[in-house]
Design a protein around this motif. Structure first.
Motif, PDB file in Angstrom:
ATOM      1  N   ALA A  60       0.849  -1.190   0.000  1.00 35.84           N
ATOM      2  CA  ALA A  60       0.000   0.000   0.000  1.00 35.84           C
ATOM      3  C   ALA A  60       0.881   1.234   0.000  1.00 35.84           C
ATOM      4  N   LEU A  61       0.395   2.283  -0.608  1.00 38.97           N
ATOM      5  CA  LEU A  61       1.174   3.514  -0.718  1.00 38.97           C
ATOM      6  C   LEU A  61       1.643   4.011   0.642  1.00 38.97           C
ATOM      7  N   LEU A  62       0.735   4.052   1.598  1.00 39.25           N
ATOM      8  CA  LEU A  62       1.058   4.656   2.892  1.00 39.25           C
ATOM      9  C   LEU A  62       1.932   3.757   3.758  1.00 39.25           C
ATOM     10  N   LYS A  63       2.047   2.473   3.400  1.00 41.83           N
ATOM     11  CA  LYS A  63       2.987   1.586   4.092  1.00 41.83           C
ATOM     12  C   LYS A  63       4.400   1.771   3.546  1.00 41.83           C
ATOM     13  N   LEU A  64       4.487   2.021   2.238  1.00 39.24           N
ATOM     14  CA  LEU A  64       5.798   2.076   1.592  1.00 39.24           C
ATOM     15  C   LEU A  64       6.497   3.414   1.818  1.00 39.24           C
ATOM     16  N   PHE A  65       5.730   4.498   1.701  1.00 37.52           N
ATOM     17  CA  PHE A  65       6.280   5.834   1.934  1.00 37.52           C
ATOM     18  C   PHE A  65       5.367   6.585   2.899  1.00 37.52           C
ATOM     19  N   PRO A  66       5.351   6.192   4.182  1.00 35.56           N
ATOM     20  CA  PRO A  66       4.447   6.838   5.137  1.00 35.56           C
ATOM     21  C   PRO A  66       4.829   8.299   5.368  1.00 35.56           C
ATOM     22  N   ALA A  68       5.014  11.900   7.503  1.00 38.15           N
ATOM     23  CA  ALA A  68       5.534  12.093   8.859  1.00 38.15           C
ATOM     24  C   ALA A  68       4.497  11.789   9.927  1.00 38.15           C
ATOM     25  N   VAL A  69       3.253  12.188   9.729  1.00 35.89           N
ATOM     26  CA  VAL A  69       2.231  12.002  10.761  1.00 35.89           C
ATOM     27  C   VAL A  69       1.924  10.525  10.993  1.00 35.89           C
ATOM     28  N   LEU A  70       2.196   9.681  10.002  1.00 34.43           N
ATOM     29  CA  LEU A  70       1.884   8.263  10.097  1.00 34.43           C
ATOM     30  C   LEU A  70       3.084   7.422  10.544  1.00 34.43           C
ATOM     31  N   GLN A  71       4.269   7.951  10.429  1.00 34.66           N
ATOM     32  CA  GLN A  71       5.470   7.167  10.704  1.00 34.66           C
ATOM     33  C   GLN A  71       5.529   6.573  12.107  1.00 34.66           C
ATOM     34  N   PRO A  72       5.063   7.269  13.167  1.00 36.96           N
ATOM     35  CA  PRO A  72       5.125   6.662  14.504  1.00 36.96           C
ATOM     36  C   PRO A  72       4.300   5.383  14.646  1.00 36.96           C
ATOM     37  N   TYR A  73       3.410   5.122  13.703  1.00 37.42           N
ATOM     38  CA  TYR A  73       2.516   3.974  13.799  1.00 37.42           C
ATOM     39  C   TYR A  73       2.889   2.873  12.802  1.00 37.42           C
ATOM     40  N   MET A  74       3.995   3.053  12.098  1.00 41.36           N
ATOM     41  CA  MET A  74       4.462   2.092  11.117  1.00 41.36           C
ATOM     42  C   MET A  74       5.771   1.462  11.577  1.00 41.36           C
ATOM     43  N   ASP A  75       6.099   0.331  11.006  1.00 48.61           N
ATOM     44  CA  ASP A  75       7.390  -0.318  11.223  1.00 48.61           C
ATOM     45  C   ASP A  75       8.340   0.245  10.172  1.00 48.61           C
ATOM     46  N   PRO A 144      -8.904  16.964   3.779  1.00 46.55           N
ATOM     47  CA  PRO A 144      -7.762  17.627   3.122  1.00 46.55           C
ATOM     48  C   PRO A 144      -6.405  17.117   3.595  1.00 46.55           C
ATOM     49  N   ASP A 145      -6.268  16.794   4.872  1.00 46.53           N
ATOM     50  CA  ASP A 145      -4.985  16.294   5.377  1.00 46.53           C
ATOM     51  C   ASP A 145      -4.662  14.917   4.805  1.00 46.53           C
ATOM     52  N   VAL A 146      -5.679  14.079   4.657  1.00 51.28           N
ATOM     53  CA  VAL A 146      -5.460  12.749   4.096  1.00 51.28           C
ATOM     54  C   VAL A 146      -5.093  12.866   2.620  1.00 51.28           C
ATOM     55  N   LYS A 147      -5.741  13.771   1.919  1.00 47.89           N
ATOM     56  CA  LYS A 147      -5.354  14.017   0.525  1.00 47.89           C
ATOM     57  C   LYS A 147      -3.890  14.433   0.442  1.00 47.89           C
ATOM     58  N   ALA A 148      -3.467  15.285   1.366  1.00 50.98           N
ATOM     59  CA  ALA A 148      -2.071  15.727   1.380  1.00 50.98           C
ATOM     60  C   ALA A 148      -1.129  14.560   1.675  1.00 50.98           C
ATOM     61  N   MET A 149      -1.563  13.635   2.557  1.00 54.33           N
ATOM     62  CA  MET A 149      -0.756  12.452   2.850  1.00 54.33           C
ATOM     63  C   MET A 149      -0.539  11.624   1.587  1.00 54.33           C
ATOM     64  N   TYR A 150      -1.598  11.417   0.826  1.00 56.57           N
ATOM     65  CA  TYR A 150      -1.480  10.637  -0.404  1.00 56.57           C
ATOM     66  C   TYR A 150      -0.612  11.357  -1.429  1.00 56.57           C
ATOM     67  N   ARG A 151      -0.741  12.661  -1.524  1.00 52.64           N
ATOM     68  CA  ARG A 151       0.096  13.397  -2.482  1.00 52.64           C
ATOM     69  C   ARG A 151       1.571  13.265  -2.117  1.00 52.64           C
ATOM     70  N   GLU A 152       1.887  13.392  -0.835  1.00 53.07           N
ATOM     71  CA  GLU A 152       3.272  13.260  -0.401  1.00 53.07           C
ATOM     72  C   GLU A 152       3.805  11.866  -0.712  1.00 53.07           C
ATOM     73  N   THR A 153       2.990  10.868  -0.465  1.00 52.26           N
ATOM     74  CA  THR A 153       3.404   9.490  -0.691  1.00 52.26           C
ATOM     75  C   THR A 153       3.640   9.210  -2.172  1.00 52.26           C
ATOM     76  N   VAL A 154       2.714   9.640  -3.018  1.00 52.46           N
ATOM     77  CA  VAL A 154       2.864   9.415  -4.464  1.00 52.46           C
ATOM     78  C   VAL A 154       4.084  10.151  -4.997  1.00 52.46           C
ATOM     79  N   THR A 155       4.318  11.362  -4.508  1.00 52.07           N
ATOM     80  CA  THR A 155       5.501  12.114  -4.925  1.00 52.07           C
ATOM     81  C   THR A 155       6.772  11.347  -4.600  1.00 52.07           C
ATOM     82  N   ASN A 156       6.861  10.833  -3.369  1.00 49.75           N
ATOM     83  CA  ASN A 156       8.054  10.093  -2.965  1.00 49.75           C
ATOM     84  C   ASN A 156       8.189   8.778  -3.726  1.00 49.75           C
ATOM     85  N   LEU A 157       7.053   8.128  -3.998  1.00 51.41           N
ATOM     86  CA  LEU A 157       7.077   6.876  -4.753  1.00 51.41           C
ATOM     87  C   LEU A 157       7.641   7.088  -6.150  1.00 51.41           C
ATOM     88  N   LEU A 158       7.162   8.103  -6.851  1.00 52.20           N
ATOM     89  CA  LEU A 158       7.572   8.304  -8.237  1.00 52.20           C
ATOM     90  C   LEU A 158       8.960   8.912  -8.341  1.00 52.20           C
TER      91      LEU A 158
END
Length: 217
Positions: A60-66, A68-75, A144-158
């Motif tokens: 999943a996108l948010l697992k691969l490139f979480p 900052a707000v999600l990183q404390p809850y990921m491995d 809006p914050d979740v949309k921003a999370m996905y944009r950040e993740t897709v940017t880092n992925l590509l």
């Protein structure tokens, strides 16, 4: 020992991937899936609930490139491992003259602790009520914050894998789901503010957000 075993498994995985890429190239393929057979997210497994086994093997996108707000809850060790494998797979795909296809489940289930800390981001309940012992939610993709999370993740992925030119989503199964979709296993549900929003508008909004981030990247 555990890290060494993972590294050995990843080398074998990469070797198999390279062999498959060469075979596909010789058969005339111009695209190759990049997400199949990646290591499962063991941190999501739960000894008291069998349901996570339906989604821990899905990338999943948010697992691969979480973000900052999600990183404390990921491995993050798992995240770095997947990032390294993705980079090698994309190198192999490029070396064989192909483009990459990203296939994944979205909007993806996120850890309950994340929603406890940020309840405003909680979206639809997505678990199968006859198989789960706990409750699992995807994020609210209208926020809006979740949309921003996905944009950040897709940017880092590509930036990491510019060879990706196609996204394919599984949206209503095994750890994913849009709010107020009548096809959700528990039935249509989600944040009350979005109950009257047409599902088509929610899906288009999610896709447009991803496309805009991809174009910018």
């Amino acid at each position: 020992k555990f890290a060494a075993a993972d590294a050995a498994a990843d080398r074998t995985n990469n070797k198999t991937f390279a062999e498959k890429a060469a075979m596909l190239r010789d058969l005339g393929a111009n695209q190759m899936g990049v997400t199949e057979g990646m290591p499962i997210a063991r941190f999501e497994l739960d000894k008291d609930d069998p349901y996570p086994s339906w989604f821990t093997h899905h990338i999943a996108l948010l697992k691969l490139f979480p973000p900052a707000v999600l990183q404390p809850y990921m491995d993050l060790a798992y995240t770095r491992r997947l990032q390294g494998m993705l980079a090698e797979r994309c190198r192999i795909i490029a070396a064989n003259g192909m483009k990459a296809v990203w296939t994944a489940n979205e909007p993806t289930v996120l850890p309950e602790d994340f929603y406890v800390a940020h309840p405003e981001y909680r979206g639809a309940r997505i678990d199968h009520v006859l198989r789960s012992r706990k409750v699992y939610h995807a994020p609210d993709v209208d926020h809006p914050d979740v949309k921003a999370m996905y944009r950040e993740t897709v940017t880092n992925l590509l930036r990491a894998c510019p060879q990706i030119d196609t996204f394919i989503w599984v949206t209503t199964d095994a750890g994913s789901g849009f709010a107020w979709n009548p096809g959700l296993y528990p039935g249509a549900n989600g944040p009350s503010a979005g109950q009257n929003k047409p599902l088509a508008d929610r899906v288009v909004g999610f896709m447009t957000n991803i496309q805009q981030a991809a174009a910018a990247a």
